[in-house]
Scaffold this motif. Structure first.
Motif, PDB file in Angstrom:
ATOM      1  N   HIS A  32      22.184   0.630 -26.327  1.00 29.80           N
ATOM      2  CA  HIS A  32      23.442   0.050 -25.869  1.00 29.80           C
ATOM      3  C   HIS A  32      23.183  -1.182 -25.005  1.00 29.80           C
ATOM      4  N   GLY A  33      22.166  -1.101 -24.158  1.00 28.77           N
ATOM      5  CA  GLY A  33      21.824  -2.252 -23.322  1.00 28.77           C
ATOM      6  C   GLY A  33      21.400  -3.450 -24.146  1.00 28.77           C
ATOM      7  N   PHE A  34      20.642  -3.188 -25.212  1.00 25.84           N
ATOM      8  CA  PHE A  34      20.220  -4.279 -26.096  1.00 25.84           C
ATOM      9  C   PHE A  34      21.414  -4.935 -26.777  1.00 25.84           C
ATOM     10  N   LEU A  35      22.304  -4.129 -27.323  1.00 29.01           N
ATOM     11  CA  LEU A  35      23.465  -4.675 -28.027  1.00 29.01           C
ATOM     12  C   LEU A  35      24.340  -5.510 -27.095  1.00 29.01           C
ATOM     13  N   LEU A  36      24.590  -5.003 -25.907  1.00 30.55           N
ATOM     14  CA  LEU A  36      25.494  -5.697 -24.998  1.00 30.55           C
ATOM     15  C   LEU A  36      24.837  -6.926 -24.351  1.00 30.55           C
ATOM     16  N   SER A  37      23.600  -6.767 -23.896  1.00 29.66           N
ATOM     17  CA  SER A  37      22.945  -7.895 -23.216  1.00 29.66           C
ATOM     18  C   SER A  37      22.664  -9.037 -24.174  1.00 29.66           C
ATOM     19  N   SER A  38      22.305  -8.729 -25.416  1.00 28.30           N
ATOM     20  CA  SER A  38      22.038  -9.799 -26.386  1.00 28.30           C
ATOM     21  C   SER A  38      23.323 -10.546 -26.738  1.00 28.30           C
ATOM     22  N   THR A  39      24.426  -9.811 -26.883  1.00 27.76           N
ATOM     23  CA  THR A  39      25.702 -10.437 -27.233  1.00 27.76           C
ATOM     24  C   THR A  39      26.282 -11.226 -26.066  1.00 27.76           C
ATOM     25  N   MET A  50      34.114  -5.404 -25.004  1.00 24.64           N
ATOM     26  CA  MET A  50      32.879  -5.182 -25.750  1.00 24.64           C
ATOM     27  C   MET A  50      32.128  -3.968 -25.203  1.00 24.64           C
ATOM     28  N   ILE A  51      32.051  -3.886 -23.886  1.00 27.40           N
ATOM     29  CA  ILE A  51      31.336  -2.759 -23.270  1.00 27.40           C
ATOM     30  C   ILE A  51      32.082  -1.452 -23.530  1.00 27.40           C
ATOM     31  N   ALA A  52      33.410  -1.488 -23.419  1.00 22.82           N
ATOM     32  CA  ALA A  52      34.197  -0.281 -23.682  1.00 22.82           C
ATOM     33  C   ALA A  52      34.045   0.171 -25.132  1.00 22.82           C
ATOM     34  N   PHE A  53      34.008  -0.784 -26.060  1.00 24.95           N
ATOM     35  CA  PHE A  53      33.849  -0.456 -27.477  1.00 24.95           C
ATOM     36  C   PHE A  53      32.525   0.270 -27.716  1.00 24.95           C
ATOM     37  N   VAL A  54      31.450  -0.241 -27.111  1.00 21.52           N
ATOM     38  CA  VAL A  54      30.141   0.404 -27.281  1.00 21.52           C
ATOM     39  C   VAL A  54      30.155   1.804 -26.684  1.00 21.52           C
ATOM     40  N   ASN A  55      30.807   1.967 -25.533  1.00 20.11           N
ATOM     41  CA  ASN A  55      30.849   3.288 -24.900  1.00 20.11           C
ATOM     42  C   ASN A  55      31.676   4.287 -25.693  1.00 20.11           C
ATOM     43  N   ILE A  56      32.702   3.803 -26.378  1.00 19.57           N
ATOM     44  CA  ILE A  56      33.555   4.699 -27.163  1.00 19.57           C
ATOM     45  C   ILE A  56      32.917   5.039 -28.509  1.00 19.57           C
ATOM     46  N   VAL A  57      32.410   4.018 -29.201  1.00 18.03           N
ATOM     47  CA  VAL A  57      31.802   4.230 -30.521  1.00 18.03           C
ATOM     48  C   VAL A  57      30.431   4.881 -30.410  1.00 18.03           C
ATOM     49  N   VAL A  90      15.851  -7.961 -21.949  1.00 21.24           N
ATOM     50  CA  VAL A  90      14.942  -6.979 -21.354  1.00 21.24           C
ATOM     51  C   VAL A  90      15.593  -6.303 -20.155  1.00 21.24           C
ATOM     52  N   ALA A  91      16.219  -7.103 -19.287  1.00 14.91           N
ATOM     53  CA  ALA A  91      16.894  -6.543 -18.115  1.00 14.91           C
ATOM     54  C   ALA A  91      18.038  -5.623 -18.537  1.00 14.91           C
ATOM     55  N   GLY A  92      18.775  -6.031 -19.585  1.00 13.31           N
ATOM     56  CA  GLY A  92      19.875  -5.199 -20.071  1.00 13.31           C
ATOM     57  C   GLY A  92      19.401  -3.870 -20.611  1.00 13.31           C
ATOM     58  N   MET A  93      18.275  -3.882 -21.323  1.00 14.46           N
ATOM     59  CA  MET A  93      17.733  -2.630 -21.848  1.00 14.46           C
ATOM     60  C   MET A  93      17.265  -1.711 -20.724  1.00 14.46           C
TER      61      MET A  93
END
Length: 351
Positions: free
Chosen positions: A48-55, A91-98, A17-20
């Motif tokens: 993006h926040g959900f994907l990163l914070s959950s992982t 992981m964060i860079a990958f999400v920002n690029i893709v 939730v915080a990540g989102m």
């Protein structure tokens, strides 16, 4: 489902939730800075926040309890910082690029300059976050929080439970395998004990030789008889790891404990080297109770005061050890030995 697992899942949910929320805010600000409008920054950032914070949340909450995770956690500070920073930053860079959120919502991809800014920001933020996270692992998350907030800058009085956990047989073991071997033995016990302490919301105050001191505020320790449940969970964790101890050291680990509750003064001390310390008779009394546990060969000795303030103590079978005048005290203390967990229908006190 076990209490510890439930708590970890609840913590993961809060992290997500915080990540989102953080992702939504960051996405909105980035789009506003680039285009002068929020546009689709909020939903994209939330995805993006959900994907990163959950992982990342799962890796930190559950992954660190696996064998590879423990290896990274127990590595030298700089190694842990570099490994985690590289993994999480990538992981964060990958999400920002893709930009999976952008593609999912079928929004035109952002300009490359924005992606570059996001990648640089991501790595910088990740290094800072991991650094603070590892510092909290060293001094304790609650201690770091209390320092930052200045909670104990001025001494304050609190009612606290104290659980002293002593590793039985460590002196004889030192004579057989030497000081380096016994240090490795103790460290492995303390590592295995850390998860049960965290699961039951305890704070590891300090390690003293072959002993660890765990504390709870009265409000935190009372529900579910957490200090007693924590000791039982430590025993369970050590029993699960016993085969490896026998293989590496020749004996399985065994612990004794003592539990008491009472008022303490909590405050910061020191100049260049500062710490948060506890002062009060409850510490001395718990230490004396631990000696009783050793003398009578009981797994866990609990004072009547602690039993009276715990919720759920009826789930444990108690042996009445009578009243004792402990060294350093003038008034006697009623003492019980916790022998085993029992069903709620059984009586509290053993005949």
């Amino acid at each position: 489902m076990r209490t510890g697992t439930t708590r970890r899942l609840w913590l993961l949910g809060r992290v997500v939730v915080a990540g989102m929320l953080l992702g939504s805010t960051y996405g909105a600000l980035l789009n506003f800075a680039a285009y002068g409008a929020l546009q689709m920054g909020v939903p994209i950032g939330a995805i993006h926040g959900f994907l990163l914070s959950s992982t990342i949340g799962w890796l930190e909450i559950f992954g660190t309890r696996t064998r590879p995770g423990r290896s990274i956690e127990q590595a030298p500070f700089l190694v842990t910082l570099l490994v985690k920073g590289f993994i999480y930053g990538s992981m964060i860079a990958f999400v920002n690029i893709v930009e999976p959120g952008t593609r999912l919502l079928r929004v035109p991809l952002g300009v490359e300059s924005l992606q570059l800014v996001s990648v640089v920001f991501s790595f910088a933020a990740t290094w800072a976050f991991i650094f603070m996270l590892q510092i909290s692992q060293i001094i304790g998350g609650r201690t770091l929080r209390d320092w930052v907030l200045g909670r104990y800058h001025r001494p304050r009085r609190e009612e606290r439970f104290f659980l002293f956990v002593d590793i039985a047989g460590s002196t004889a073991l030192a004579e057989r395998i030497g000081p380096v071997g016994v240090h490795q033995f103790l460290n492995r016990v303390f590592v295995l004990a850390s998860d049960p302490v965290d699961d039951h919301r305890g704070e590891i105050y300090q390690y003293v030789g072959d002993e660890m001191v765990i504390t709870w505020t009265e409000a935190a320790g009372r529900p579910g008889g957490r200090p007693i449940a924590c000791f039982a969970a430590i025993e369970t964790a050590l029993e699960a790891g016993a085969p490896e101890f026998v293989r590496d050291f020749g004996i399985p680990p065994r612990v004794r404990g003592a539990l008491h509750v009472g008022p303490v003064i909590v405050g910061e001390v020191g100049g260049r080297k500062r710490d948060i310390v506890f002062h009060g008779d409850v510490m001395n009394t718990t230490s004396r109770l631990e000696q009783v546990a050793r003398e009578l060969d009981r797994r866990l000795v609990v004072s009547d005061a602690a039993i009276g303030r715990l919720a759920g103590a009826e789930h444990y079978l108690l042996e009445d050890l009578g009243t004792r005048v402990l060294r350093g005290r003038t008034s006697p203390v009623q003492i019980y030995a916790v022998t085993s967990p029992v069903s709620a229908r059984e009586r509290v006190h053993a005949s």
